[in-house]
Scaffold this active site. Structure first.
Site, PDB file in Angstrom:
ATOM      1  N   SER A 154       0.807  -1.222   0.000  1.00 42.17           N
ATOM      2  CA  SER A 154       0.000   0.000   0.000  1.00 42.17           C
ATOM      3  C   SER A 154       0.843   1.275   0.000  1.00 42.17           C
ATOM      4  O   SER A 154       0.413   2.303  -0.517  1.00 42.17           O
ATOM      5  CB  SER A 154      -0.974   0.003   1.179  1.00 42.17           C
ATOM      6  OG  SER A 154      -0.288   0.063   2.404  1.00 42.17           O
ATOM      7  N   ASP A 166       1.290 -19.471  -9.788  1.00 36.64           N
ATOM      8  CA  ASP A 166       0.683 -20.806  -9.862  1.00 36.64           C
ATOM      9  C   ASP A 166       1.472 -21.840  -9.073  1.00 36.64           C
ATOM     10  O   ASP A 166       2.693 -21.727  -8.913  1.00 36.64           O
ATOM     11  CB  ASP A 166       0.611 -21.272 -11.322  1.00 36.64           C
ATOM     12  CG  ASP A 166      -0.379 -20.482 -12.137  1.00 36.64           C
ATOM     13  OD1 ASP A 166      -1.533 -20.358 -11.700  1.00 36.64           O
ATOM     14  OD2 ASP A 166       0.009 -19.980 -13.203  1.00 36.64           O
ATOM     15  N   GLU A 197       3.942  -5.927 -13.599  1.00 31.32           N
ATOM     16  CA  GLU A 197       3.574  -4.866 -14.517  1.00 31.32           C
ATOM     17  C   GLU A 197       3.149  -3.660 -13.683  1.00 31.32           C
ATOM     18  O   GLU A 197       2.257  -3.779 -12.847  1.00 31.32           O
ATOM     19  CB  GLU A 197       2.419  -5.310 -15.414  1.00 31.32           C
ATOM     20  CG  GLU A 197       2.670  -6.626 -16.137  1.00 31.32           C
ATOM     21  CD  GLU A 197       2.362  -7.878 -15.303  1.00 31.32           C
ATOM     22  OE1 GLU A 197       1.790  -7.764 -14.201  1.00 31.32           O
ATOM     23  OE2 GLU A 197       2.715  -8.965 -15.760  1.00 31.32           O
ATOM     24  N   TYR A 237       2.678 -25.940 -12.651  1.00 25.91           N
ATOM     25  CA  TYR A 237       2.797 -24.999 -13.758  1.00 25.91           C
ATOM     26  C   TYR A 237       3.938 -25.433 -14.672  1.00 25.91           C
ATOM     27  O   TYR A 237       5.041 -25.736 -14.215  1.00 25.91           O
ATOM     28  CB  TYR A 237       3.082 -23.601 -13.200  1.00 25.91           C
ATOM     29  CG  TYR A 237       3.309 -22.552 -14.265  1.00 25.91           C
ATOM     30  CD1 TYR A 237       2.248 -21.964 -14.932  1.00 25.91           C
ATOM     31  CD2 TYR A 237       4.591 -22.138 -14.595  1.00 25.91           C
ATOM     32  CE1 TYR A 237       2.452 -20.995 -15.899  1.00 25.91           C
ATOM     33  CE2 TYR A 237       4.811 -21.163 -15.561  1.00 25.91           C
ATOM     34  CZ  TYR A 237       3.732 -20.604 -16.206  1.00 25.91           C
ATOM     35  OH  TYR A 237       3.948 -19.645 -17.161  1.00 25.91           O
ATOM     36  N   GLN A 254      11.867 -18.256 -15.351  1.00 22.34           N
ATOM     37  CA  GLN A 254      12.300 -16.915 -15.767  1.00 22.34           C
ATOM     38  C   GLN A 254      13.222 -16.287 -14.734  1.00 22.34           C
ATOM     39  O   GLN A 254      13.086 -16.500 -13.535  1.00 22.34           O
ATOM     40  CB  GLN A 254      11.109 -16.016 -16.051  1.00 22.34           C
ATOM     41  CG  GLN A 254      10.312 -15.593 -14.842  1.00 22.34           C
ATOM     42  CD  GLN A 254       9.079 -14.790 -15.220  1.00 22.34           C
ATOM     43  OE1 GLN A 254       8.710 -14.641 -16.381  1.00 22.34           O
ATOM     44  NE2 GLN A 254       8.403 -14.252 -14.218  1.00 22.34           N
TER      45      GLN A 254
END
Length: 158
Positions: free
Chosen positions: A74, A89, A99, A129, A136
């Site tokens: 926040s 996942d 993003e 997954y 990555q």
């Protein structure tokens, strides 16, 4: 069921969940705070009205019975940043790419707790997954031939 920071520490201790590196202050009442460590290209400041891809310092390896919701802390939302809903996942392994939409100008807070991960236990083991973002490292742009958007490169704060 949402897991507490204490539950997450247990999952790590028994080897079911891996979060590396981490320190005890990243474990919160109902989750874990991830540190911002990478940004697309060589940006060092968020500019109002722009979109950015950023990455976490931690490499997370999820077991087959947990998933996590990724939320912006926040503090950063109150500064004018926004991230869309993001899920980790069961079975995923890698750095997280987030993003960010900026509604204000501000320095990128490298090295700060940036995202809050809320972990939930699944009702049973899931098929792990095996998608295109598995493994990555750094910041990963969209990996989809049908999606034509700007590809971003990975750069660390160093």
């Amino acid at each position: 069921m949402i897991l507490s920071g204490r539950d997450l520490a247990w999952y790590i201790q028994v080897g079911k969940l891996k979060i590396e590196p981490h320190v005890s202050t990243q474990f919160q009442q109902n989750g874990f705070d991830a540190i911002l460590d990478y940004a697309q290209d060589t940006h060092f400041e968020f500019k109002k009205g722009q979109f950015y891809l950023v990455g976490t310092r931690e490499v997370i390896t999820m077991p087959d019975d947990l998933m996590a919701f990724v939320e912006l802390r926040s503090t950063w939302a109150r500064c004018g940043l926004l991230i869309p809903p993001t899920i980790i996942d069961a079975g995923f392994s890698g750095n997280l790419t987030l993003e960010v939409a900026a509604f204000a100008d501000m320095p990128i807070p490298f090295g700060e707790r940036f995202a809050h991960l809320v972990f939930a236990r699944l009702t049973g083991p899931a098929d792990p997954y095996r998608g295109k973002y598995q493994g990555q490292r750094g910041v990963t742009g969209a990996v989809n031939e049908a999606v034509h958007c700007t590809s971003f490169s990975s750069a660390s704060r160093d």
